[in-house]
Design an enzyme around this catalytic site. Sequence first.
Site, mmCIF file in Angstrom:
data_model
loop_
_atom_site.group_PDB
_atom_site.id
_atom_site.type_symbol
_atom_site.label_atom_id
_atom_site.label_comp_id
_atom_site.label_asym_id
_atom_site.label_seq_id
_atom_site.Cartn_x
_atom_site.Cartn_y
_atom_site.Cartn_z
ATOM 1 N N HIS A 6 0.844 -1.194 0.000
ATOM 2 C CA HIS A 6 0.000 0.000 0.000
ATOM 3 C C HIS A 6 0.876 1.239 0.000
ATOM 4 O O HIS A 6 2.072 1.161 0.249
ATOM 5 C CB HIS A 6 -0.946 0.017 1.205
ATOM 6 C CG HIS A 6 -0.258 0.152 2.523
ATOM 7 N ND1 HIS A 6 0.334 -0.914 3.159
ATOM 8 C CD2 HIS A 6 -0.073 1.212 3.332
ATOM 9 C CE1 HIS A 6 0.859 -0.513 4.297
ATOM 10 N NE2 HIS A 6 0.634 0.792 4.427
ATOM 11 N N HIS A 61 7.954 11.373 -6.052
ATOM 12 C CA HIS A 61 6.605 11.179 -6.560
ATOM 13 C C HIS A 61 6.299 9.705 -6.776
ATOM 14 O O HIS A 61 7.176 8.866 -6.728
ATOM 15 C CB HIS A 61 6.399 11.956 -7.869
ATOM 16 C CG HIS A 61 7.229 11.457 -9.010
ATOM 17 N ND1 HIS A 61 8.546 11.808 -9.182
ATOM 18 C CD2 HIS A 61 6.929 10.640 -10.045
ATOM 19 C CE1 HIS A 61 9.014 11.239 -10.277
ATOM 20 N NE2 HIS A 61 8.044 10.511 -10.810
ATOM 21 N N GLU A 110 2.602 11.443 -11.022
ATOM 22 C CA GLU A 110 2.904 11.415 -12.449
ATOM 23 C C GLU A 110 2.023 10.360 -13.096
ATOM 24 O O GLU A 110 1.856 9.269 -12.560
ATOM 25 C CB GLU A 110 4.380 11.064 -12.679
ATOM 26 C CG GLU A 110 4.763 10.931 -14.136
ATOM 27 C CD GLU A 110 6.200 10.460 -14.337
ATOM 28 O OE1 GLU A 110 6.634 10.459 -15.491
ATOM 29 O OE2 GLU A 110 6.867 10.085 -13.359
#
Length: 123
Positions: A6, A61, A110
Amino acid sequence: MGIISHITFVVRDLERSAGFWQGIFGAKEVYSSPTVKYFLVDDLWVALNLGEPPKERSYNHIAFKIREDEIDSYLERIKAVGAETKPDRHRRTGEGVSIYFYDFDNNLFELHTGTLSERLGNL
């Protein structure tokens, strides 16, 4: 080692962040309390924890794979939730296209159309 279990994001406003995840990624809420919400994005478990998120933005990211024919649809979703996009970085031809955008708590995302083999083939 297996696949990612997760991912967790610390956010200031659970409801606003829930709208971000549901609006852009189609996240399905599976649990909610006053301090945490859990979602599924396809088979990926995403946790939103109430707290103090990063104060500054960085290039750290998470990237999600999309198809090139989905770019316009995702740009519309990002705009609809009010997220801020950032310009794509310069790429060599054949590396795919990316959409970079921030949530409301300085987390960068992204959406990318390329593959690792395409990236390595262009180095």
